[in-house]
Design a protein around this motif. Sequence first.
Motif, PDB file in Angstrom:
ATOM      1  N   ASP A 139       0.847  -1.185   0.000  1.00 23.38           N
ATOM      2  CA  ASP A 139       0.000   0.000   0.000  1.00 23.38           C
ATOM      3  C   ASP A 139       0.884   1.238   0.000  1.00 23.38           C
ATOM      4  OD1 ASP A 139      -2.154   1.678   0.107  1.00 23.38           O
ATOM      5  OD2 ASP A 139      -2.477   1.447   2.264  1.00 23.38           O
ATOM      6  N   VAL A 140       0.933   1.925  -1.122  1.00 30.03           N
ATOM      7  CA  VAL A 140       1.785   3.105  -1.254  1.00 30.03           C
ATOM      8  C   VAL A 140       0.918   4.353  -1.116  1.00 30.03           C
ATOM      9  CG1 VAL A 140       3.366   4.358  -2.770  1.00 30.03           C
ATOM     10  CG2 VAL A 140       3.344   1.861  -2.777  1.00 30.03           C
ATOM     11  N   GLN A 141       1.320   5.264  -0.263  1.00 27.75           N
ATOM     12  CA  GLN A 141       0.535   6.475  -0.015  1.00 27.75           C
ATOM     13  C   GLN A 141       1.401   7.718  -0.172  1.00 27.75           C
ATOM     14  OE1 GLN A 141      -2.698   6.733   0.505  1.00 27.75           O
ATOM     15  NE2 GLN A 141      -3.069   4.507   0.574  1.00 27.75           N
ATOM     16  N   GLY A 142       0.985   8.609  -1.066  1.00 20.17           N
ATOM     17  CA  GLY A 142       1.585   9.948  -1.172  1.00 20.17           C
ATOM     18  C   GLY A 142       3.091   9.969  -1.373  1.00 20.17           C
ATOM     19  N   LEU A 143       3.588   9.112  -2.239  1.00 18.91           N
ATOM     20  CA  LEU A 143       5.040   9.054  -2.455  1.00 18.91           C
ATOM     21  C   LEU A 143       5.531  10.273  -3.242  1.00 18.91           C
ATOM     22  CD1 LEU A 143       7.671   7.295  -2.297  1.00 18.91           C
ATOM     23  CD2 LEU A 143       7.047   6.446  -4.548  1.00 18.91           C
ATOM     24  N   GLY A 202       3.320  12.674  -5.081  1.00 24.82           N
ATOM     25  CA  GLY A 202       2.139  12.190  -4.383  1.00 24.82           C
ATOM     26  C   GLY A 202       1.473  11.014  -5.052  1.00 24.82           C
ATOM     27  N   VAL A 203       2.256   9.978  -5.321  1.00 28.89           N
ATOM     28  CA  VAL A 203       1.701   8.801  -5.974  1.00 28.89           C
ATOM     29  C   VAL A 203       1.172   7.824  -4.920  1.00 28.89           C
ATOM     30  CG1 VAL A 203       2.371   6.700  -7.202  1.00 28.89           C
ATOM     31  CG2 VAL A 203       2.984   8.937  -8.119  1.00 28.89           C
ATOM     32  N   SER A 204      -0.080   7.390  -5.085  1.00 23.48           N
ATOM     33  CA  SER A 204      -0.677   6.414  -4.175  1.00 23.48           C
ATOM     34  C   SER A 204      -1.275   5.278  -4.998  1.00 23.48           C
ATOM     35  CB  SER A 204      -1.804   7.055  -3.353  1.00 23.48           C
ATOM     36  OG  SER A 204      -1.325   8.189  -2.682  1.00 23.48           O
ATOM     37  N   PHE A 205      -0.997   4.062  -4.575  1.00 18.26           N
ATOM     38  CA  PHE A 205      -1.645   2.928  -5.232  1.00 18.26           C
ATOM     39  C   PHE A 205      -1.498   1.724  -4.314  1.00 18.26           C
ATOM     40  CE2 PHE A 205       2.758   2.810  -6.583  1.00 18.26           C
ATOM     41  CZ  PHE A 205       3.095   1.478  -6.464  1.00 18.26           C
ATOM     42  N   ASN A 206      -2.211   0.674  -4.611  1.00 25.47           N
ATOM     43  CA  ASN A 206      -1.974  -0.539  -3.848  1.00 25.47           C
ATOM     44  C   ASN A 206      -1.950  -1.755  -4.762  1.00 25.47           C
ATOM     45  OD1 ASN A 206      -4.745  -1.459  -4.140  1.00 25.47           O
ATOM     46  ND2 ASN A 206      -5.232   0.205  -2.703  1.00 25.47           N
TER      47      ASN A 206
END
Lengths: 329, 351
Positions: free
Chosen positions: A7-11, A27-31
């Motif tokens: 779970d990637v949040q706000g990279l 701000g990349v977010s994905f899972n």
Amino acid sequence: MPDLLLDVQGLNTQFKTSDGVVHAVNGVSFNLREGKTLAIVGESGCGKSVTMLSLLSLIPSPPGQITAGKAIFYNRDLLKLSNEEIRSVRGAQIGIIFQDPMTSLNPVLTIGFQLAEPLILHLGMTKVQAKSRAAELLSMVGIPNPAERLNDYPHQFSGGMRQRVMIAMAISCTPQILIADEPTTALDVTIQAQIVDLVKRLRDKLGMAIIWISHDLGVVAGIAHRVIVMYAGLIVEEAGVNDLYANPQHPYTIGLLGSLPRVDEKEHQRLVSIEGLPPVLYAHPKSCPFAPRCKWAVERCWNENPVLEEIEAGHRVACWVDVNTGKER
Amino acid sequence: MGRYIIRRLLNMLVVVLVVSIITFGLMHAIPGGPFSREKKLPEETIRVLNERYHLDDPLWKQYGNYVYAVFIPHITTTPPSNSLSDDFMINVNIGSVWIRWMNFGPSYKSRSRSVNDIFRDNLPISAQLGLLSLILAVLIGLPLGVLSALKQNTILDYLGMGVAIFGVSVPVIVLGPILVWIFGVALKWLPVSGWGSHPPFLLGFLPTNFGWQYIKYAIMPTVALGLGSSAVIARLTRASLLQTVREDYIRTARSKGLRESVIISRHALKNSLIPVITILGPLFATLVTGTFVTELIFGIPGMGKYFVTSITNRDYPVIMGTILLYAVFLVLANLLVDIAYAYLDPRIKYD
């Protein structure tokens, strides 16, 4: 979500250069779910590779720096791990294949040696065990006479064979996630299909999740479950694979699909190219970064960067305009 | 590989022959002769000397005789004598027959010595000094270069490269006397001049008394001579390693979770050594055949001075001998370098 793997949040990843700060990922977010394949597509320089390298702390630092975000993998934030800890993840739990198989293998070490390294390091095998396991891996990726080829050097393999070796290396410790960073870009078209098939077979056999980075929507269609479209370090659209191809909602996605030749087309039409170039990522513009190249752009696009919104279940898009009506949402 | 080496050695013969022709031509093109003096020798003396050394013969004949004496193995029944003009480098006795090879002739200047005497007595001393300097240069240069590359743009890097620039820019002629003054004259720790071993040598070139008695003479000249080379090696290693760590396969090694020290020692170092090995070839030839200035400053009875004095003295056999020796060393050193390439990089194959 019990099967949520990553779970990637706000990279956010930046590169400090002498010309200024390059905002590569914003701000990349994905899972990612267990056993599923997520594709990330976009033009060169849109931040797809940097996103992946950031997750494994493989960006060259300096000048690269992760400035914000978290990436939860088995209850741990990958971005906060110490060097020692992230090393035990790399190659063991997350494997990675790179774009150019011609340069990604060390020319002065044998294939067998390079394959055995992670086995000895992460699985604690002896040299003898690692060698026989390496031969098994080579046969798994379809290299004939694996035991004999262990003593060969990379230059004795063709490009496609080298990519198979890279894949064997990446899956050697049966990782939960395999990151494939444009693994077919440098290969012949016929070899491309073989590599895609191979990765699919290994995915189903080993049950690993895959993040497949590509700029080729055609290749992605055959392997991905979900697709993320990136532009200028941002996610502009995310959808299930069928949904995205049937019903693209972001002008950039539409442009990418339009530039793809289709076999099901009735009459032959010219391929459409997206006019203009992707923006240089020094300054953070207020506007939508795609606005200068977008034929749907309205006033609001120039003043406000659109946020990623869910327009229907499992389909997110970052655009002020509904491309079906041509009006603001 | 074996056939390749044999082919290269045959090529070397051609190189040496060409070098000998050029050298022979050039040295006879310089005005003056071995017996020209400020205060003229009597006509009669010069005539006798010229006759004795066959200097009145036409040049082609002189050259022919030289090539015959040096390159062609002689098979005779007469055993080696003490005569200076009959001094062969290689004498092999098979029954009553002698196979004798490489007579470089007598020195015109040092009347009691032949060129082979110089090779036997002075060359080993130069070779010892040269080898020690080369070892020191590698031992200092390689780690310094690696350290500077790993700590790029830190104080360690600047310090290391500062030392390297110092080493390159301070010549032996400055560093030598400073060392002598500090450690020889002021502190009296080390002898100011001389060399710790004398002929005969072990295997023809190794010192027989390796110990403090030997080392105390060797320290200063080795440092003076080796420091400049170590600086060159350090800068090359640093540049090459910095290039290598940007390669894709280093990223692959990182992605496998390997430790940084393992990545450098196992994946990067071997790849970055090729430019360093390349420079070691000519460096070896230069250092081992003798260095004029260093040997002069430290009063070492090596071969370096013969390169210079033989030319000013028009000592023809010594000029030819030293130049040919240097050529042979250079070709052999480059052959070793090429063999080392094949070991370092499996993509390089000979045959």
